[in-house]
Scaffold this active site. Sequence first.
Site, PDB file in Angstrom:
ATOM      1  N   ASN A 143       0.824  -1.212   0.000  1.00 35.39           N
ATOM      2  CA  ASN A 143       0.000   0.000   0.000  1.00 35.39           C
ATOM      3  C   ASN A 143       0.855   1.258   0.000  1.00 35.39           C
ATOM      4  O   ASN A 143       0.550   2.235  -0.703  1.00 35.39           O
ATOM      5  CB  ASN A 143      -0.927   0.001   1.223  1.00 35.39           C
ATOM      6  CG  ASN A 143      -2.077  -0.977   1.091  1.00 35.39           C
ATOM      7  OD1 ASN A 143      -2.567  -1.241  -0.002  1.00 35.39           O
ATOM      8  ND2 ASN A 143      -2.508  -1.531   2.207  1.00 35.39           N
ATOM      9  N   HIS A 148      -3.254   1.813  -2.626  1.00 33.42           N
ATOM     10  CA  HIS A 148      -4.231   0.835  -2.139  1.00 33.42           C
ATOM     11  C   HIS A 148      -4.755  -0.060  -3.255  1.00 33.42           C
ATOM     12  O   HIS A 148      -5.213  -1.179  -2.975  1.00 33.42           O
ATOM     13  CB  HIS A 148      -5.386   1.555  -1.449  1.00 33.42           C
ATOM     14  CG  HIS A 148      -5.001   2.158  -0.129  1.00 33.42           C
ATOM     15  ND1 HIS A 148      -4.853   1.412   1.015  1.00 33.42           N
ATOM     16  CD2 HIS A 148      -4.712   3.436   0.224  1.00 33.42           C
ATOM     17  CE1 HIS A 148      -4.501   2.193   2.027  1.00 33.42           C
ATOM     18  NE2 HIS A 148      -4.411   3.429   1.566  1.00 33.42           N
ATOM     19  N   ASP A 152      -5.228  -4.105  -2.966  1.00 37.54           N
ATOM     20  CA  ASP A 152      -6.404  -4.879  -3.388  1.00 37.54           C
ATOM     21  C   ASP A 152      -5.990  -5.981  -4.370  1.00 37.54           C
ATOM     22  O   ASP A 152      -6.514  -7.103  -4.317  1.00 37.54           O
ATOM     23  CB  ASP A 152      -7.428  -3.969  -4.044  1.00 37.54           C
ATOM     24  CG  ASP A 152      -8.083  -3.020  -3.047  1.00 37.54           C
ATOM     25  OD1 ASP A 152      -7.945  -3.243  -1.830  1.00 37.54           O
ATOM     26  OD2 ASP A 152      -8.717  -2.043  -3.497  1.00 37.54           O
ATOM     27  N   GLU A 178      -5.631  -8.388   5.961  1.00 38.30           N
ATOM     28  CA  GLU A 178      -4.823  -9.221   5.062  1.00 38.30           C
ATOM     29  C   GLU A 178      -4.724 -10.656   5.558  1.00 38.30           C
ATOM     30  O   GLU A 178      -3.813 -11.390   5.179  1.00 38.30           O
ATOM     31  CB  GLU A 178      -3.423  -8.620   4.881  1.00 38.30           C
ATOM     32  CG  GLU A 178      -2.579  -8.549   6.141  1.00 38.30           C
ATOM     33  CD  GLU A 178      -2.755  -7.257   6.911  1.00 38.30           C
ATOM     34  OE1 GLU A 178      -1.838  -6.906   7.684  1.00 38.30           O
ATOM     35  OE2 GLU A 178      -3.810  -6.588   6.746  1.00 38.30           O
TER      36      GLU A 178
END
Length: 259
Positions: A143, A148, A152, A178
């Site tokens: 990230n 971000h 994903d 996560e």
Amino acid sequence: MVGWDTGFHYYFFLLIFVCFMNPMYGRGMRIFLAVSDVVIYLLLTQYALRPWYTVDPLYTELLNIHNILIVTITITILSSVFRKRITETIGDLEMAANTDPLTGLLNRRSMFARLEREHDRYQSGAASYCVLLCDIDDFKMFNDLYGHDCGDYVLRECAQAIRGLVRTGDSVSRWGGEEFLILLPATDPEEAFHIAERIRSRIQHAVHTFQGAELRITLTFGLSSCPPSVSVSDCINQADNALMQGKQEGKNCVVSQLL
């Protein structure tokens, strides 16, 4: 115009049905249209008692039967269509309630329910089961370095890989953030360890590329095998303790702690 005996008034019932079931209208509009239909029907019964035209009795009976059949068939078909749509909507809602929207895996609530069912089976004499709790190593780094969207992407890649490497009958969930939790029914600790090691190795050696950047993704696993005497929560906590031990030992490994 040709009298009530011909059965044309049955179409008012069809209109009421359509008004109530039509999703294009709001609740207030559906009620208004249905009530209006009933009022018109009642007015006709009061002011249109006599037919304007005389029809042969045989034709009158045939028209009556014809209209009854048309209305009945139409309502049956519409009911089937509405029922199918309702069933599909319920299915979509259940899927949305039970799955994680990003990864398509089971969500935490749905997985916990499966764990409890499996634990009940185990207490009733079924084979033992194991729980794998895994965490993406250094997830924050993805990230921070790439945004971000990259995070994903990493989550989806891991979810897809895990789902493709478990056996039929195993369950995979996004446990939180996560973390992923895998339920392995009818599995002893040794077999569970080999499954976790296979997933860990495949993900480590797979090529992951995001917007031209090659990513190195690894997972740390905690394994727990639960006796019937302990609760599901204790079993998950034991897997979490094993996971934390794996993080402290350098990550990208499988650690087993048995109760």
